[in-house]
Design a protein around this motif. Structure first.
Motif, PDB file in Angstrom:
ATOM      1  N   TYR A   1       7.451   7.904 -20.823  1.00 33.28           N
ATOM      2  CA  TYR A   1       8.244   7.939 -19.590  1.00 33.28           C
ATOM      3  C   TYR A   1       7.626   8.951 -18.638  1.00 33.28           C
ATOM      4  CZ  TYR A   1      10.456  12.391 -20.930  1.00 33.28           C
ATOM      5  OH  TYR A   1      10.688  13.710 -21.242  1.00 33.28           O
ATOM      6  N   SER A   2       8.165   9.082 -17.455  1.00 34.87           N
ATOM      7  CA  SER A   2       7.650  10.001 -16.441  1.00 34.87           C
ATOM      8  C   SER A   2       8.591  11.181 -16.269  1.00 34.87           C
ATOM      9  CB  SER A   2       7.492   9.288 -15.093  1.00 34.87           C
ATOM     10  OG  SER A   2       6.581   8.218 -15.194  1.00 34.87           O
TER      11      SER A   2
ATOM     12  N   GLU B   1       6.642  11.974 -24.659  1.00 35.11           N
ATOM     13  CA  GLU B   1       6.545  12.129 -23.212  1.00 35.11           C
ATOM     14  C   GLU B   1       5.640  11.084 -22.567  1.00 35.11           C
ATOM     15  OE1 GLU B   1       5.706  16.168 -22.100  1.00 35.11           O
ATOM     16  OE2 GLU B   1       7.822  16.713 -22.295  1.00 35.11           O
ATOM     17  N   SER B   2       4.708  10.524 -23.323  1.00 29.73           N
ATOM     18  CA  SER B   2       3.842   9.489 -22.759  1.00 29.73           C
ATOM     19  C   SER B   2       4.591   8.189 -22.499  1.00 29.73           C
ATOM     20  CB  SER B   2       2.665   9.221 -23.700  1.00 29.73           C
ATOM     21  OG  SER B   2       3.128   8.738 -24.962  1.00 29.73           O
TER      22      SER B   2
END
Length: 511
Positions: free
Chosen positions: A194-195, A191-192
């Motif tokens: 992309y947003s 998850e880090s």
């Protein structure tokens, strides 16, 4: 001598290629039929025609025929019986009536296959069985963007062609629930990278079994371009072959509390290859191991790990396994020596205690001299550790308490002669995996036999203890133990004449 192929040993960088399908996976597959179902009662993806064309091309190259339909009337027991697997290609909404649902559930439970692609998770919210089948329902998604995928399991035929990470652009679903406890997660989103990710632990591709049937889901496949990417289309092929039972894969859940890990089911690797061995668990091992090769496993609960029981074979030089947290050079949790076992198909267990760590990624780093050191079949993490002081016996034959300042508690089981013994009650041997012993010796040393129930009971394991240089110089060593239904452990001491060694304490490790 076993030779590592130059191709498998090379480091391959996976990039998206503008080709419709990869090379045929297996010309030897017996012919079979695949139903592609793409009915939508909600949002309709423009990539559906691309997906159908890609699967049809895969079929032409891999010995299966494809029937594509949006007619739910195809879901009858008689019609479904001709298909080995059914692909839900970005279906949305309520697409089957009650009778069709019943027919499809019976088909799956009876041995049929299911492949869900992308919006298949946005389908049949009111049907509980479908929720079980797909693994998790859609919740939300951010804008299309590039993200990094962590490939957690590269032993499955759908992911075996991928590297440890995979950067690609797609529409990344968040799910209402995490499927990890009921399915085997093959790949997850970082998850880090992309947003818009909301799950933390974010599975994106997984598989499972339901009665006699097989299920596979991937959240990939929103974009039209996905179906021209060789790596993604190869993933679809592996999913189809797996659910059609043309190839096997391990789809048992691998939750954070899991204890048993197959060597070949690594999340990432450097240098290691899968080796076939009929006598291995599952018929395969992590093999062709050279010095400084490594394998890693994600989603591992290291916070409660206390030890590792490792099943190995070697007709080579043997070597050492280092257990490290977080990376191949991360904190060292424990080490275990691997001997030559007498053959590549002759397996033995070795054991080491492990230090606990907050990381959830475990690396096994291999050390030694030469090439093809050993094969690793599987390892089991122990979760409990029970320590007893040597002098705290329940019964004994011949021992005395000895005072030693450096000993734990200042005392040991001492003045040990040949055939003396000590018994300890209230121990769970039913799930025993290994034992670690702390001793000292200025004498001849000797052997400790670990026996169940009595001093002449079943032999569970043995440990050679050496002269440590003095009675106040302590060493530790570990050995695996066989299990027993007894709750009493006896330590029986063997050796020459005179005082052999002192026992400070031992720690029993169990699952």
């Amino acid at each position: 001598m076993r030779i590592r192929s130059w191709l498998a040993a090379a480091t391959v960088s996976l990039t998206a290629a503008t080709m419709l399908v990869p090379a045929p996976a297996s010309a030897a597959d017996a012919p079979y039929k695949v139903l592609v179902f793409s009915k939508t009662a909600g949002f309709r993806h423009s990539s559906i025609p691309n997906g159908i064309a890609a699967i049809q091309s895969l079929g032409a190259a891999n010995n299966f025929t494809v029937t594509a339909t949006e007619d739910a009337a195809a879901f009858t027991a008689a019609n479904l019986a001709q298909f080995q697997t059914v692909v839900f290609l970005s279906t949305t909404g309520d697409v089957l009536n009650d009778a069709q649902q019943t027919a499809f559930e019976s088909y799956i439970r009876g041995g049929g296959g299911y492949v869900g692609v992308h919006a298949a998770a946005d389908t049949e919210y009111g049907w509980a069985f479908y929720g079980t089948l797909v693994g998790a329902w859609f919740s939300s998604h951010p804008a299309i963007q590039q993200a990094t995928i962590a490939v957690e399991d590269r032993s499955h035929p759908a992911t075996a062609h991928l590297g440890a990470t995979w950067a690609r652009t797609d529409e990344w679903y968040n799910y209402q629930t995490n499927p990890r406890s009921s399915a085997r997660v093959l790949a997850s989103l970082t998850e880090s990278s992309y947003s818009g990710g909301t799950m933390g632990d974010h599975p994106i591709t997984w598989c499972k079994t339901i009665d006699n049937g097989r299920s596979f889901y991937t959240g990939l496949g929103h974009t039209e371009a996905s179906y021209t990417e060789s790596a993604f289309v190869s993933l679809l092929l592996g999913a189809i072959r797996y659910t059609a039972k043309r190839v096997d894969g391990n789809c048992a859940p691998a939750t954070s509390g899991s204890s048993v890990y197959q060597g070949e089911s690594w999340s990432a690797a450097s240098g290691v290859q899968v080796a076939n061995h009929a006598s291995a668990v599952g018929g395969r091992t992590a093999g062709y191991i050279d010095p400084n090769d490594w394998i890693s496993y994600t989603g591992v609960n290291l916070a409660t790990a206390r030890g590792a029981l490792v099943r190995v074979s070697s007709a080579g030089a043997g070597g050492t396994v280092e257990f490290r947290a977080g990376s191949a050079t991360g904190a060292l949790l424990g080490t275990v020596s691997v001997p030559n076992t007498g053959g590549w198909d002759t397996f033995r267990d070795v054991f080491t205690p492990l230090a606990a760590n907050s990381s959830s990624t475990l690396y096994l780093v291999f050390k030694g001299t030469g090439s093809s050191l050993f094969d690793l079949d599987q390892f089991t993490l122990t979760r409990t550790a029970t320590t007893r002081q040597g002098e705290a016996w329940s019964s004994t034959g011949g021992l005395q308490v000895a005072a030693h300042g450096p000993a734990v508690g200042g005392q040991t089981a001492g003045f040990i002669d040949n055939n003396d013994w000590a018994g300890y009650t209230g121990l769970s041997l039913a799930s025993a995996a290994g034992i670690r012993l702390r001793w000292s010796s200025a004498g001849a040393g000797g052997t400790v036999e670990f026996r169940a129930g009595s001093q002449t009971g079943t032999l569970l394991g043995t440990l050679a203890v050496t002269n440590t240089g003095s009675w106040d110089t302590f060493r530790e060593a570990s050995v695996p133990l066989a299990t027993s239904s007894s709750t009493s452990l006896y330590l029986v001491f063997r050796g020459g004449s005179g005082s052999l060694f002192d026992v400070d304490e031992f720690t029993l490790h169990a699952l």
